[in-house]
Design a protein around this motif. Structure first.
Motif, short mmCIF file in Angstrom:
data_model
loop_
_atom_site.label_atom_id
_atom_site.label_comp_id
_atom_site.label_asym_id
_atom_site.label_seq_id
_atom_site.Cartn_x
_atom_site.Cartn_y
_atom_site.Cartn_z
N GLU A 4 -15.04 74.38 39.96
CA GLU A 4 -15.04 75.02 38.65
C GLU A 4 -13.73 75.75 38.38
O GLU A 4 -13.22 75.74 37.26
N LEU A 5 -13.16 76.36 39.42
CA LEU A 5 -11.87 77.03 39.26
C LEU A 5 -10.77 76.02 38.92
O LEU A 5 -9.92 76.28 38.06
N THR A 6 -10.81 74.87 39.58
CA THR A 6 -9.82 73.83 39.29
C THR A 6 -10.01 73.30 37.87
O THR A 6 -9.04 73.09 37.13
N LEU A 11 -8.26 73.14 32.09
CA LEU A 11 -8.53 73.48 30.69
C LEU A 11 -7.53 74.49 30.15
O LEU A 11 -7.07 74.37 29.01
N THR A 12 -7.20 75.49 30.96
CA THR A 12 -6.23 76.50 30.52
C THR A 12 -4.86 75.86 30.31
O THR A 12 -4.18 76.13 29.31
N ALA A 13 -4.47 75.01 31.25
CA ALA A 13 -3.19 74.31 31.12
C ALA A 13 -3.18 73.42 29.88
O ALA A 13 -2.20 73.37 29.13
N ALA A 14 -4.27 72.70 29.67
CA ALA A 14 -4.37 71.80 28.52
C ALA A 14 -4.28 72.56 27.20
O ALA A 14 -3.62 72.11 26.25
N ALA A 15 -4.93 73.72 27.15
CA ALA A 15 -4.88 74.54 25.93
C ALA A 15 -3.44 74.90 25.59
O ALA A 15 -3.01 74.82 24.43
N TYR A 45 -11.59 65.10 37.63
CA TYR A 45 -12.40 65.95 36.77
C TYR A 45 -12.51 65.40 35.35
O TYR A 45 -13.56 65.52 34.71
N TYR A 46 -11.42 64.81 34.86
CA TYR A 46 -11.41 64.30 33.49
C TYR A 46 -10.73 62.93 33.47
O TYR A 46 -9.60 62.80 33.95
N PRO A 47 -11.37 61.91 32.90
CA PRO A 47 -10.79 60.57 32.91
C PRO A 47 -9.58 60.41 32.00
O PRO A 47 -8.75 59.52 32.20
N ASN A 48 -9.46 61.28 30.99
CA ASN A 48 -8.35 61.19 30.04
C ASN A 48 -8.26 62.49 29.25
O ASN A 48 -9.10 63.39 29.41
N LYS A 49 -7.26 62.60 28.41
CA LYS A 49 -7.07 63.84 27.67
C LYS A 49 -8.11 64.00 26.55
O LYS A 49 -8.38 65.13 26.13
N ASP A 50 -8.69 62.90 26.09
CA ASP A 50 -9.79 63.02 25.12
C ASP A 50 -10.94 63.83 25.71
O ASP A 50 -11.54 64.67 25.04
N ALA A 51 -11.25 63.56 26.96
CA ALA A 51 -12.34 64.28 27.63
C ALA A 51 -11.99 65.76 27.80
O ALA A 51 -12.87 66.63 27.69
N ILE A 52 -10.71 66.04 28.05
CA ILE A 52 -10.29 67.44 28.19
C ILE A 52 -10.43 68.17 26.86
O ILE A 52 -10.96 69.28 26.80
#
Length: 202
Positions: A4-6, A11-15, A45-52
């Motif tokens: 969850e931390l990862t 998510l923080t980086a993506a934002a 954790y995420y297959p692509n940036k759409d999922a993020i």
């Protein structure tokens, strides 16, 4: 816990990446670099940036404060204007943390069935909350209060999204004042398009 931390780091980086570069240029490589993990770890954790982006949108919707929190309070404002101001202020405050990211999320987030269902539920909750706030208020003169609550809620979303995230965004206090005046006037039946209003009691 570590997973969850990862995930939160991603998510923080993506934002930050989406807000800085935009969605098209916000690649998973940039996100992984900002999160300080390998691209392979990100894809676990995420297959692509759409999922993020969809996850960011989902978490935003989950955290949004809705006016239903006010319905059980005994110290609600007496005047219709103050009640509507409370409703408007809540909507605006939910868009102040990162308006550019919110603009990207609302305009470019992939509309999965689950996400659309969540958006629809939240919108309906807001309509129900506003209807509950105005339903028995003596200053409300419009006849069809269900439609009035739907119109007011539907108007708020696009206006706040656009004006808060715009490059030359309007002053937040001024925006709150103008939206409050617009919606209050409509509910009081003082606009030209409202048409039928409820008759005044003797």
């Amino acid at each position: 816990m570590r997973a969850e931390l990862t995930r939160q780091r991603v998510l923080t980086a993506a934002a930050h990446i989406f807000a800085e570069y935009g969605y098209a240029a916000g690649t998973t490589n940039r996100i992984a670099e900002r999160a300080r993990i390998s691209i392979g770890s990100l894809y676990q954790y995420y297959p692509n940036k759409d999922a993020i982006l969809a996850e960011l949108m989902t978490r935003h919707l989950h955290s949004v404060r809705v006016t239903g929190t006010y319905r059980d309070q005994s110290d609600l404002p007496d005047s219709l204007e103050d009640i509507i101001r409370m409703f408007v202020r809540t909507k605006i405050e939910n868009h102040l943390d990162d308006p550019e990211l919110l603009r990207i999320m609302y305009e470019q987030a992939p509309r999965t069935g689950e996400l659309l269902d969540r958006v629809t539920r939240q919108e309906q909750e807001m309509v129900d909350d506003l209807r509950d706030l105005i339903d028995r208020h003596p200053e409300v003169r419009v006849e069809d209060r269900d439609t009035a609550a739907r119109l007011a809620t539907a108007a708020l979303g696009p206006i706040v999204h656009h004006l808060v995230a715009a490059p030359n965004s309007v002053d937040v206090t001024r925006l709150e004042d103008e939206l409050t005046a617009m919606i209050t006037g409509y509910l009081r039946g003082s606009g030209q398009g409202g048409g039928r209003t409820t008759p005044r009691s003797a």
